[in-house]
Design a protein around this motif. Structure first.
Motif, PDB file in Angstrom:
ATOM      1  N   MET A   1       4.913  -6.324  13.268  1.00 28.91           N
ATOM      2  CA  MET A   1       4.198  -5.175  12.717  1.00 28.91           C
ATOM      3  C   MET A   1       3.062  -5.826  11.894  1.00 28.91           C
ATOM      4  SD  MET A   1       5.745  -2.473  13.941  1.00 28.91           S
ATOM      5  CE  MET A   1       5.102  -1.124  12.835  1.00 28.91           C
ATOM      6  N   TYR A   2       1.864  -5.270  12.034  1.00 28.24           N
ATOM      7  CA  TYR A   2       0.973  -5.585  11.374  1.00 28.24           C
ATOM      8  C   TYR A   2       0.238  -4.184  10.436  1.00 28.24           C
ATOM      9  CZ  TYR A   2       0.061  -9.630  14.137  1.00 28.24           C
ATOM     10  OH  TYR A   2      -0.007 -10.786  14.875  1.00 28.24           O
ATOM     11  N   LEU A   3      -0.103  -4.573   9.334  1.00 29.79           N
ATOM     12  CA  LEU A   3      -0.489  -3.556   8.339  1.00 29.79           C
ATOM     13  C   LEU A   3      -1.891  -2.869   8.546  1.00 29.79           C
ATOM     14  CD1 LEU A   3       0.607  -4.637   4.706  1.00 29.79           C
ATOM     15  CD2 LEU A   3       1.812  -3.027   6.179  1.00 29.79           C
ATOM     16  N   HIS A   4      -2.130  -1.675   8.634  1.00 28.89           N
ATOM     17  CA  HIS A   4      -3.454  -1.180   8.930  1.00 28.89           C
ATOM     18  C   HIS A   4      -4.254  -1.572   7.586  1.00 28.89           C
ATOM     19  CE1 HIS A   4      -2.336   0.886  12.494  1.00 28.89           C
ATOM     20  NE2 HIS A   4      -1.152   1.228  11.941  1.00 28.89           N
ATOM     21  N   ILE A 158      15.784   2.013   9.044  1.00 25.98           N
ATOM     22  CA  ILE A 158      14.820   1.502  10.212  1.00 25.98           C
ATOM     23  C   ILE A 158      13.790   2.664  10.415  1.00 25.98           C
ATOM     24  CG2 ILE A 158      14.848   0.776  12.615  1.00 25.98           C
ATOM     25  CD1 ILE A 158      17.590  -0.356  12.005  1.00 25.98           C
ATOM     26  N   LYS A 159      14.020   3.753  10.678  1.00 27.07           N
ATOM     27  CA  LYS A 159      13.395   4.943  11.047  1.00 27.07           C
ATOM     28  C   LYS A 159      12.038   5.017   9.951  1.00 27.07           C
ATOM     29  CE  LYS A 159      12.973   9.552  12.164  1.00 27.07           C
ATOM     30  NZ  LYS A 159      12.128  10.297  10.800  1.00 27.07           N
ATOM     31  N   GLN A 160      12.307   4.919   8.753  1.00 30.49           N
ATOM     32  CA  GLN A 160      11.406   5.099   7.574  1.00 30.49           C
ATOM     33  C   GLN A 160      10.331   3.913   7.364  1.00 30.49           C
ATOM     34  OE1 GLN A 160      10.533   7.736   6.227  1.00 30.49           O
ATOM     35  NE2 GLN A 160       9.417   7.161   4.383  1.00 30.49           N
ATOM     36  N   ALA A 161      11.174   2.869   7.784  1.00 28.18           N
ATOM     37  CA  ALA A 161      10.188   1.581   7.587  1.00 28.18           C
ATOM     38  C   ALA A 161       9.262   1.528   8.627  1.00 28.18           C
ATOM     39  CB  ALA A 161      11.139   0.443   7.723  1.00 28.18           C
ATOM     40  N   LEU A 162       9.609   1.937   9.833  1.00 28.31           N
ATOM     41  CA  LEU A 162       8.678   1.859  10.828  1.00 28.31           C
ATOM     42  C   LEU A 162       7.631   2.858  11.005  1.00 28.31           C
ATOM     43  CD1 LEU A 162      11.152   1.624  13.935  1.00 28.31           C
ATOM     44  CD2 LEU A 162       9.378  -0.121  13.602  1.00 28.31           C
ATOM     45  N   GLU A 163       7.811   4.126  10.392  1.00 26.35           N
ATOM     46  CA  GLU A 163       6.718   5.117  10.465  1.00 26.35           C
ATOM     47  C   GLU A 163       6.040   4.989   9.039  1.00 26.35           C
ATOM     48  OE1 GLU A 163       8.929   8.720  10.451  1.00 26.35           O
ATOM     49  OE2 GLU A 163       9.870   8.380  12.656  1.00 26.35           O
ATOM     50  N   LEU A 164       6.569   4.280   8.128  1.00 27.41           N
ATOM     51  CA  LEU A 164       5.849   3.908   7.116  1.00 27.41           C
ATOM     52  C   LEU A 164       4.383   2.707   7.412  1.00 27.41           C
ATOM     53  CD1 LEU A 164       7.765   3.751   3.860  1.00 27.41           C
ATOM     54  CD2 LEU A 164       5.872   5.237   4.437  1.00 27.41           C
ATOM     55  N   LEU A 165       5.027   1.860   8.202  1.00 26.68           N
ATOM     56  CA  LEU A 165       4.232   0.729   8.485  1.00 26.68           C
ATOM     57  C   LEU A 165       3.027   1.219   9.484  1.00 26.68           C
ATOM     58  CD1 LEU A 165       6.981  -1.929   8.904  1.00 26.68           C
ATOM     59  CD2 LEU A 165       5.080  -2.134   7.119  1.00 26.68           C
ATOM     60  N   GLY A 166       3.532   2.055  10.511  1.00 29.19           N
ATOM     61  CA  GLY A 166       2.439   2.612  11.317  1.00 29.19           C
ATOM     62  C   GLY A 166       1.437   3.753  10.925  1.00 29.19           C
ATOM     63  N   ASP A 167       1.663   4.156   9.677  1.00 32.37           N
ATOM     64  CA  ASP A 167       0.914   5.193   9.196  1.00 32.37           C
ATOM     65  C   ASP A 167      -0.322   4.699   8.202  1.00 32.37           C
ATOM     66  OD1 ASP A 167      -0.610   7.486   8.254  1.00 32.37           O
ATOM     67  OD2 ASP A 167       1.423   8.559   7.427  1.00 32.37           O
ATOM     68  N   PRO A 168      -1.471   4.768   8.816  1.00 34.10           N
ATOM     69  CA  PRO A 168      -2.787   4.087   8.050  1.00 34.10           C
ATOM     70  C   PRO A 168      -2.776   4.785   6.746  1.00 34.10           C
ATOM     71  CG  PRO A 168      -3.591   4.524  10.461  1.00 34.10           C
ATOM     72  CD  PRO A 168      -1.965   5.161  10.058  1.00 34.10           C
ATOM     73  N   ASP A 169      -2.567   5.792   6.449  1.00 32.45           N
ATOM     74  CA  ASP A 169      -2.573   6.710   5.331  1.00 32.45           C
ATOM     75  C   ASP A 169      -1.697   6.141   4.096  1.00 32.45           C
ATOM     76  OD1 ASP A 169      -4.657   8.077   6.056  1.00 32.45           O
ATOM     77  OD2 ASP A 169      -3.602   9.929   6.761  1.00 32.45           O
ATOM     78  N   LYS A 170      -0.699   5.495   4.712  1.00 30.41           N
ATOM     79  CA  LYS A 170       0.346   4.920   3.841  1.00 30.41           C
ATOM     80  C   LYS A 170       0.066   3.670   3.103  1.00 30.41           C
ATOM     81  CE  LYS A 170       3.101   8.598   4.286  1.00 30.41           C
ATOM     82  NZ  LYS A 170       3.325   9.607   2.958  1.00 30.41           N
ATOM     83  N   VAL A 171      -0.888   2.978   3.713  1.00 25.25           N
ATOM     84  CA  VAL A 171      -1.201   1.718   3.101  1.00 25.25           C
ATOM     85  C   VAL A 171      -2.463   1.929   2.068  1.00 25.25           C
ATOM     86  CG1 VAL A 171      -2.386  -0.697   3.669  1.00 25.25           C
ATOM     87  CG2 VAL A 171      -0.875   0.672   5.362  1.00 25.25           C
TER      88      VAL A 171
END
Length: 229
Positions: A1-4, A158-171
């Protein structure tokens, strides 16, 4: 996974700041695709049960906010894409091959299509789907397979980790290679190993794990250079 990562004041983070020609051979030349470009693709699947199809649909679009990263330069801001499923087509092979007029029957037997985005598809590429869709028996949408048959079976951490990493607004923090504070910009790009050395000196500072209660992505510490005597 790459951060946005987010562009700052229109700056392009993939442009090299290192003007040292001695390191030119270590760099890669790339021509980024213009922003908001649209591509189409399809996924063929066979003999999936409802849970497995739900997993596939989740992988394509876990949440409305989720963005995948594709191609080169993912770690420096390139390759962010949104996947919009626009059609789901099923073939009933038993029904198809039972008929005496196999070449006159339709390829598909059930379908769901997104009425708002379907018409953006290239008609020449998806001629069969465009021709048959109006006369097919309706089926559950891709969101139904994702949300009803799969999502509730996921491990919450796992669900929360994936969805946090995939949401640009969470970075919220700036995304870049690990750096130490005492380097200038040119040195940071040339000496990306320096942070790892300092991290060894500080007893391996690690990222905090993500749990179901996590609401943001933790960041690493920017160390200062250790001066040994």
């Amino acid at each position: 996974m790459y951060l946005h990562s987010h562009s700052e004041n229109g700056k392009e983070p993939w442009h090299s700041k290192d003007r040292n020609n001695d390191t030119k051979h270590l760099k890669v030349t790339a021509n980024p695709i213009r922003q908001n470009a649209i591509f189409h693709f399809h996924v063929d699947f066979e003999n999936l049960d409802e849970w497995e199809l739900g997993l596939l649909c989740y992988a394509l679009r876990p949440t409305d906010e989720f963005r995948h990263k594709l191609g080169m330069g993912k770690s420096i801001g390139l390759g962010r894409v949104r996947i919009d499923p626009v059609g789901l087509f099923f073939i009933d092979r038993q029904a198809r091959y039972k008929t005496d007029h196999i070449f006159e029957t339709t390829r598909y037997h059930q379908a769901w299509t997104d009425k708002d985005n379907w018409y953006h598809l290239p008609k020449d590429t998806y001629k069969c789907e465009c021709t048959e869709r109006a006369n097919l028996k309706p089926c559950d949408s891709w969101q139904d397979f994702r949300d009803v048959y799969f999502v509730d079976t996921m491990h919450e951490d796992i669900k929360q980790a994936l969805e946090l990493l995939g949401d640009p607004d969470k970075v919220s923090a700036k995304v870049h290679t690990p750096q130490i504070a005492d380097k200038n910009k040119d040195e940071m790009e040339r000496e990306t190993y320096a942070w790892y050395g300092e991290n060894e000196n500080h007893k391996h500072k690690m990222l905090l794990p993500l749990y179901r209660e996590s609401q943001e992505i933790p960041s690493l510490t920017r160390w200062h250079k250790t001066h040994k005597k």
